[in-house]
Design an enzyme around this catalytic site. Sequence first.
Site, mmCIF file in Angstrom:
data_model
loop_
_atom_site.group_PDB
_atom_site.id
_atom_site.type_symbol
_atom_site.label_atom_id
_atom_site.label_comp_id
_atom_site.label_asym_id
_atom_site.label_seq_id
_atom_site.Cartn_x
_atom_site.Cartn_y
_atom_site.Cartn_z
ATOM 1 N N PRO A 4 -4.637 -3.090 0.692
ATOM 2 C CA PRO A 4 -4.162 -5.035 0.946
ATOM 3 C C PRO A 4 -4.986 -5.719 0.064
ATOM 4 C CG PRO A 4 -5.780 -4.973 2.900
ATOM 5 C CD PRO A 4 -5.592 -3.065 2.826
ATOM 6 N N ASP A 29 1.141 0.947 -8.170
ATOM 7 C CA ASP A 29 2.475 -0.412 -8.164
ATOM 8 C C ASP A 29 1.493 -2.078 -8.369
ATOM 9 O OD1 ASP A 29 1.237 -0.720 -5.972
ATOM 10 O OD2 ASP A 29 3.179 0.462 -5.325
ATOM 11 N N LYS A 88 6.724 -4.347 -11.249
ATOM 12 C CA LYS A 88 7.187 -5.263 -12.312
ATOM 13 C C LYS A 88 6.627 -6.496 -13.019
ATOM 14 C CE LYS A 88 10.401 -5.440 -7.701
ATOM 15 N NZ LYS A 88 9.628 -5.077 -6.987
ATOM 16 N N GLY A 123 -0.269 -0.278 -2.506
ATOM 17 C CA GLY A 123 -0.746 -0.979 -1.586
ATOM 18 C C GLY A 123 -0.580 -0.741 0.116
ATOM 19 N N GLY A 124 -1.902 -1.168 0.007
ATOM 20 C CA GLY A 124 -1.403 -0.773 1.833
ATOM 21 C C GLY A 124 -1.092 0.448 2.418
ATOM 22 N N ASP A 125 -0.039 0.772 3.188
ATOM 23 C CA ASP A 125 -0.295 2.184 3.524
ATOM 24 C C ASP A 125 1.396 2.587 2.843
ATOM 25 O OD1 ASP A 125 -0.643 4.762 5.955
ATOM 26 O OD2 ASP A 125 1.384 3.839 6.075
ATOM 27 N N ILE A 168 4.615 2.153 5.201
ATOM 28 C CA ILE A 168 4.957 1.175 5.689
ATOM 29 C C ILE A 168 5.276 1.003 4.838
ATOM 30 C CG2 ILE A 168 3.804 -1.061 7.029
ATOM 31 C CD1 ILE A 168 3.786 1.098 8.896
ATOM 32 N N THR A 190 -2.878 -1.172 6.074
ATOM 33 C CA THR A 190 -2.274 -1.646 5.963
ATOM 34 C C THR A 190 -1.593 -3.145 5.995
ATOM 35 O OG1 THR A 190 0.658 -2.246 6.319
ATOM 36 C CG2 THR A 190 -0.796 -1.544 8.284
ATOM 37 N N ALA A 191 -1.212 -4.395 5.176
ATOM 38 C CA ALA A 191 -0.897 -5.148 4.985
ATOM 39 C C ALA A 191 -1.677 -6.083 6.625
ATOM 40 C CB ALA A 191 -0.420 -6.778 4.501
ATOM 41 N N MET A 242 7.211 -8.952 3.358
ATOM 42 C CA MET A 242 8.178 -9.495 2.628
ATOM 43 C C MET A 242 8.955 -10.668 2.421
ATOM 44 S SD MET A 242 9.826 -5.707 0.791
ATOM 45 C CE MET A 242 9.622 -4.844 2.897
HETATM 46 N N1 SAH Z 1 2.996 -0.905 2.286
HETATM 47 C C1 SAH Z 1 2.396 -2.340 2.104
HETATM 48 C C2 SAH Z 1 3.811 -3.420 2.338
HETATM 49 C C3 SAH Z 1 4.707 -2.807 0.948
HETATM 50 S S1 SAH Z 1 5.929 -4.451 0.824
HETATM 51 C C4 SAH Z 1 1.561 -2.077 3.386
HETATM 52 O O1 SAH Z 1 1.646 -1.040 4.376
HETATM 53 O O2 SAH Z 1 0.614 -3.250 3.426
HETATM 54 C C5 SAH Z 1 5.274 -5.800 0.183
HETATM 55 C C6 SAH Z 1 5.313 -6.195 0.962
HETATM 56 O O3 SAH Z 1 3.460 -5.779 1.619
HETATM 57 C C7 SAH Z 1 4.371 -7.554 0.474
HETATM 58 O O4 SAH Z 1 5.665 -8.527 0.590
HETATM 59 C C8 SAH Z 1 3.827 -8.750 1.741
HETATM 60 O O5 SAH Z 1 4.099 -8.742 2.502
HETATM 61 C C9 SAH Z 1 2.729 -7.435 2.054
HETATM 62 N N2 SAH Z 1 1.567 -7.718 1.558
HETATM 63 C C10 SAH Z 1 1.261 -6.648 0.684
HETATM 64 N N3 SAH Z 1 -0.173 -6.746 0.464
HETATM 65 C C11 SAH Z 1 -0.637 -7.898 1.340
HETATM 66 C C12 SAH Z 1 -1.722 -9.105 1.243
HETATM 67 N N4 SAH Z 1 -2.757 -8.400 0.230
HETATM 68 N N5 SAH Z 1 -1.209 -10.433 1.465
HETATM 69 C C13 SAH Z 1 -0.234 -10.581 2.463
HETATM 70 N N6 SAH Z 1 0.709 -9.498 2.363
HETATM 71 C C14 SAH Z 1 0.961 -8.832 1.714
#
Ligand code: SAH
Length: 464
Positions: free
Chosen positions: A28, A51, A71, A102-104, A107, A132-133, A177
């Site tokens: 995250p 990304d 973007k 980002g994250g997983d 997800i 994941t976040a 989101m």
């Molecule tokens: N694959 C990612 C999610 C992608 S969708 C994951 O697993 O985390 C994008 C959304 O992830 C953002 O709109 C937000 O809701 C969340 N997100 C990602 N990074 C974040 C962070 N550092 N803090 C808070 N929300 C986050």
Amino acid sequence: MTDSIHTEPTPSQTPAKKGYVYIAGAGPGDPELLTLKADRVLREADVILFDDLVLPQMLEPYRAEKIYTGKRKDAHHFAQDEINQEIVRHALMGKTVVRLKGGDPFIFGRGGEEIDTLRQHGIEYEIIPGITAAHGASAYSEIPLTMRKVSSSVAFCTGHPVNSIQVPDTDTIVYYMVASNVHDVLDKVAASGRSGETMVAVVQNATRYNQRIFISTLDEFRKRERAVYSPALLIIGQNISQYIEENWYSRKKKVLMTGEAPKKYTPAEYITVPFPCRQVAGADLGAVKSCIEGIGQFTMLFFQNRFAVRYFFKYLFENGRDVRHLAHLVICTSNRLAATELQEHGIIADCRLEAETPTGIGEMLRRQGLTGQRILLPGAEHVDELVAGQLREGGNQVTPLAVYVHGAQDHVEAIDLDFIDEIYFASPECVRKFRELHDAIPARIVVTPADERTAEDVKKQFGG
Ligand code: SAH
């Protein structure tokens, strides 16, 4: 590898060896939340496609070609099928590709669509999970997602698009989101029959230096003005009652670090926020070539930082030489990071100094019996005169060689100083770089210059 092919090959041109693709999660935000496995494949990669949610500074240690697919304001951004094509194009050239998200990746990460494309092209791949976040936000805000007797189920949902928001019947719900539609989600949650006293948390920039948390009840939050929170998660459930304002993450001091971090900034006490002020272009290639060819005239190679090591070796290899070319030299590093980088190039330094500032370097060498040397000093343009001076005072002859220059970097983002407790300036060049983005330093921020020269520059640029 077949680097020379630049268009998508037709089947008859396709090289025998197809590339390999890793779909990997970056976590995250906090770079230390990258998995060991993701780190390994990033080291092996020829190409990294990353990304929006991946912080560019996380990619700095990796040598691969880096392609941004997110973007960007005022610019064309990749649509998902263009990203898929780009992954395939590189893989078909026989490259090792890391698609970093980002994250997983699975997800809300569209990893599923990417593997579909890879299957269609018969390209081999692996998937590496990421934190994941929701997990990052939970740990860094001290809000457990499940808790005995309070919450025994949790759901991950999306808050976008508004017409497909679901409200599952779980104790805890985490919405991704939600940037501009927190209120729409909360309206749906209220309409589903949850009590107005249900607790609500918005965690913005989870695990990053600028993490911010808003806690309220469902009813209260719905009365607030609409605002945009990005990137942010919305958490709903009574588990939020565990929250305390002074949590472990908020207690740490945030230090903006414009160079290599001196030892006193331990991770136990500090979160370091990198502010890059170096760039790699601009080495004097003619001078580099003649120093490398004439390396026999030197008796010692002195590396003052890891960038000097990195770019010196880049040019050494580009000039068709390897470490054997340096066998006759005494090789010295002035700090731990430079020594580690050197080791990655197959050399253990003969002399490892632990100098936090250039002052006294010549004296340290003298104590080790190293004087009267003919030293080659790779480093940055202009700024290494101080080091050169120190080495000369130690009775050595010094030839500085610019292998990189200080300057703007592509991705430098203005830092939100509201979250910063201290700024460490490594050199006057970093002060100037910082000044280009920030006109003033709020009085409550502690300013720590590396040396006198830098302190003078801070005064000059910011007064006081
Ligand atoms: N694959 C990612 C999610 C992608 S969708 C994951 O697993 O985390 C994008 C959304 O992830 C953002 O709109 C937000 O809701 C969340 N997100 C990602 N990074 C974040 C962070 N550092 N803090 C808070 N929300 C986050």
